[in-house]
Motif scaffolding. Structure first.
Motif, mmCIF file in Angstrom:
data_model
loop_
_atom_site.group_PDB
_atom_site.id
_atom_site.type_symbol
_atom_site.label_atom_id
_atom_site.label_comp_id
_atom_site.label_asym_id
_atom_site.label_seq_id
_atom_site.Cartn_x
_atom_site.Cartn_y
_atom_site.Cartn_z
ATOM 1 N N GLU A 146 -21.156 -78.675 85.867
ATOM 2 C CA GLU A 146 -21.295 -77.332 86.443
ATOM 3 C C GLU A 146 -22.118 -76.421 85.531
ATOM 4 O O GLU A 146 -22.943 -75.631 85.988
ATOM 5 C CB GLU A 146 -19.919 -76.691 86.651
ATOM 6 N N VAL A 147 -21.867 -76.547 84.235
ATOM 7 C CA VAL A 147 -22.617 -75.725 83.280
ATOM 8 C C VAL A 147 -24.095 -76.105 83.304
ATOM 9 O O VAL A 147 -24.972 -75.255 83.450
ATOM 10 C CB VAL A 147 -22.037 -75.874 81.858
ATOM 11 N N TRP A 148 -24.371 -77.392 83.198
ATOM 12 C CA TRP A 148 -25.760 -77.872 83.158
ATOM 13 C C TRP A 148 -26.538 -77.511 84.404
ATOM 14 O O TRP A 148 -27.663 -77.023 84.339
ATOM 15 C CB TRP A 148 -25.791 -79.411 83.098
ATOM 16 N N THR A 149 -25.949 -77.847 85.564
ATOM 17 C CA THR A 149 -26.727 -77.769 86.785
ATOM 18 C C THR A 149 -27.132 -76.339 87.091
ATOM 19 O O THR A 149 -28.135 -76.116 87.760
ATOM 20 C CB THR A 149 -25.981 -78.390 87.989
ATOM 21 N N GLN B 197 -29.532 -77.816 73.428
ATOM 22 C CA GLN B 197 -28.777 -77.499 72.217
ATOM 23 C C GLN B 197 -27.614 -76.566 72.532
ATOM 24 O O GLN B 197 -26.500 -76.762 72.062
ATOM 25 C CB GLN B 197 -29.679 -76.830 71.179
ATOM 26 N N ALA B 198 -27.904 -75.550 73.354
ATOM 27 C CA ALA B 198 -26.869 -74.562 73.645
ATOM 28 C C ALA B 198 -25.743 -75.174 74.478
ATOM 29 O O ALA B 198 -24.567 -74.911 74.219
ATOM 30 C CB ALA B 198 -27.481 -73.364 74.373
ATOM 31 N N CYS B 199 -26.082 -76.003 75.460
ATOM 32 C CA CYS B 199 -25.030 -76.618 76.275
ATOM 33 C C CYS B 199 -24.134 -77.501 75.410
ATOM 34 O O CYS B 199 -22.907 -77.404 75.480
ATOM 35 C CB CYS B 199 -25.624 -77.453 77.412
ATOM 36 N N ILE B 200 -24.731 -78.347 74.589
ATOM 37 C CA ILE B 200 -23.927 -79.223 73.738
ATOM 38 C C ILE B 200 -23.042 -78.378 72.814
ATOM 39 O O ILE B 200 -21.841 -78.611 72.691
ATOM 40 C CB ILE B 200 -24.823 -80.155 72.871
ATOM 41 N N TYR B 201 -23.625 -77.365 72.190
ATOM 42 C CA TYR B 201 -22.873 -76.529 71.257
ATOM 43 C C TYR B 201 -21.717 -75.803 71.949
ATOM 44 O O TYR B 201 -20.581 -75.834 71.485
ATOM 45 C CB TYR B 201 -23.821 -75.522 70.587
ATOM 46 N N PHE B 202 -22.008 -75.153 73.072
ATOM 47 C CA PHE B 202 -20.967 -74.364 73.738
ATOM 48 C C PHE B 202 -19.891 -75.246 74.371
ATOM 49 O O PHE B 202 -18.726 -74.863 74.400
ATOM 50 C CB PHE B 202 -21.582 -73.422 74.788
ATOM 51 N N LEU B 203 -20.291 -76.412 74.864
ATOM 52 C CA LEU B 203 -19.288 -77.316 75.445
ATOM 53 C C LEU B 203 -18.372 -77.865 74.352
ATOM 54 O O LEU B 203 -17.164 -77.963 74.530
ATOM 55 C CB LEU B 203 -19.962 -78.468 76.202
ATOM 56 N N MET C 162 -6.484 -70.973 75.203
ATOM 57 C CA MET C 162 -7.549 -70.236 75.878
ATOM 58 C C MET C 162 -8.473 -71.176 76.651
ATOM 59 O O MET C 162 -9.132 -72.028 76.060
ATOM 60 C CB MET C 162 -8.399 -69.508 74.839
ATOM 61 N N LEU C 163 -8.540 -71.016 77.947
ATOM 62 C CA LEU C 163 -9.438 -71.834 78.751
ATOM 63 C C LEU C 163 -10.476 -70.939 79.414
ATOM 64 O O LEU C 163 -10.129 -70.040 80.168
ATOM 65 C CB LEU C 163 -8.681 -72.561 79.867
ATOM 66 N N LYS C 164 -11.733 -71.189 79.140
ATOM 67 C CA LYS C 164 -12.768 -70.413 79.822
ATOM 68 C C LYS C 164 -13.298 -71.207 81.007
ATOM 69 O O LYS C 164 -13.637 -72.381 80.849
ATOM 70 C CB LYS C 164 -13.936 -70.124 78.874
ATOM 71 N N PRO C 165 -13.400 -70.574 82.171
ATOM 72 C CA PRO C 165 -14.011 -71.286 83.297
ATOM 73 C C PRO C 165 -15.498 -71.537 83.029
ATOM 74 O O PRO C 165 -16.119 -70.835 82.218
ATOM 75 C CB PRO C 165 -13.814 -70.342 84.483
ATOM 76 N N SER C 166 -16.067 -72.516 83.720
ATOM 77 C CA SER C 166 -17.445 -72.923 83.403
ATOM 78 C C SER C 166 -18.450 -71.789 83.603
ATOM 79 O O SER C 166 -19.444 -71.710 82.883
ATOM 80 C CB SER C 166 -17.844 -74.152 84.214
ATOM 81 N N HIS C 167 -18.201 -70.893 84.562
ATOM 82 C CA HIS C 167 -19.186 -69.818 84.765
ATOM 83 C C HIS C 167 -19.238 -68.855 83.569
ATOM 84 O O HIS C 167 -20.271 -68.229 83.322
ATOM 85 C CB HIS C 167 -18.949 -69.068 86.086
ATOM 86 N N VAL C 168 -18.149 -68.757 82.828
ATOM 87 C CA VAL C 168 -18.152 -67.908 81.631
ATOM 88 C C VAL C 168 -19.027 -68.545 80.546
ATOM 89 O O VAL C 168 -19.824 -67.872 79.883
ATOM 90 C CB VAL C 168 -16.714 -67.667 81.113
ATOM 91 N N ILE C 169 -18.892 -69.851 80.394
ATOM 92 C CA ILE C 169 -19.721 -70.570 79.418
ATOM 93 C C ILE C 169 -21.203 -70.488 79.811
ATOM 94 O O ILE C 169 -22.067 -70.246 78.978
ATOM 95 C CB ILE C 169 -19.298 -72.064 79.343
#
Ligand SMILES: [Zn+2]
Length: 157
Positions: free
Chosen positions: A44-47, A86-92, A104-111
């Motif tokens: 979801e984050v990537w796409t 880089q950012a996706c790998i780091y933030f995930l 603490m759970l952040k939904p994917s749209h927050v990331i």
């Protein structure tokens, strides 16, 4: 960076008796490939970044390096794609760790949003650097931020 992260499959391989389920989706087993690529949450984050352009990222990590090299002839678009990776790998990975150590759970749209802001700040810096380097500036060249908004900025959120 890639296979060095102590994902749960690795820790289990070292004899540590830990749960091996993915902390992002709760269902898959936590390998690097799952966590960063096939996991629903990660996907979801990537796409969100690749839904606007005709680009689609490879489905396994080892193909990424070649893909980035050949996917576009634009140097600037390449820079942006590398930043997205880089950012996706780091933030995930950061989200995975924060779930491990706190509730603490952040939904994917927050990331997604955090990644966007991070990348846009970086691109603004790069545009400013090329603006200052007048000798290499070409009027016909799009700025990094223009390319970002044309090609990668998620439409919703
Ligand atoms: Zn998962």
């Amino acid at each position: 960076m890639w296979q060095r992260l102590p994902t749960r499959d690795k820790l289990a391989g070292w004899g540590l008796n830990l749960p091996t389920n993915c902390l992002l989706c709760g269902t898959g087993s936590e390998t690097s490939d799952h966590l960063f690529f096939s996991c629903n949450y990660s996907t979801e984050v990537w796409t969100s970044f690749f839904s606007q352009s005709s680009l689609s990222r490879p489905s396994v990590f080892p193909d990424v390096v070649d893909w980035v090299r050949t996917v576009t002839s634009s140097k600037k678009v390449k820079v942006i794609i590398k930043l997205i990776f880089q950012a996706c790998i780091y933030f995930l990975w950061r989200e995975r760790n924060s779930r491990l150590h706190s509730a603490m759970l952040k939904p994917s749209h927050v990331i997604q949003r955090e990644i966007q802001l991070q990348i846009r700040a970086r691109l603004l810096g790069l545009d400013w650097e090329s603006y200052k380097a007048l000798a290499t500036r070409s009027a016909s060249q799009s700025s990094y931020l223009t390319l970002w908004f044309e090609m990668f900025q998620p439409r919703k959120a």
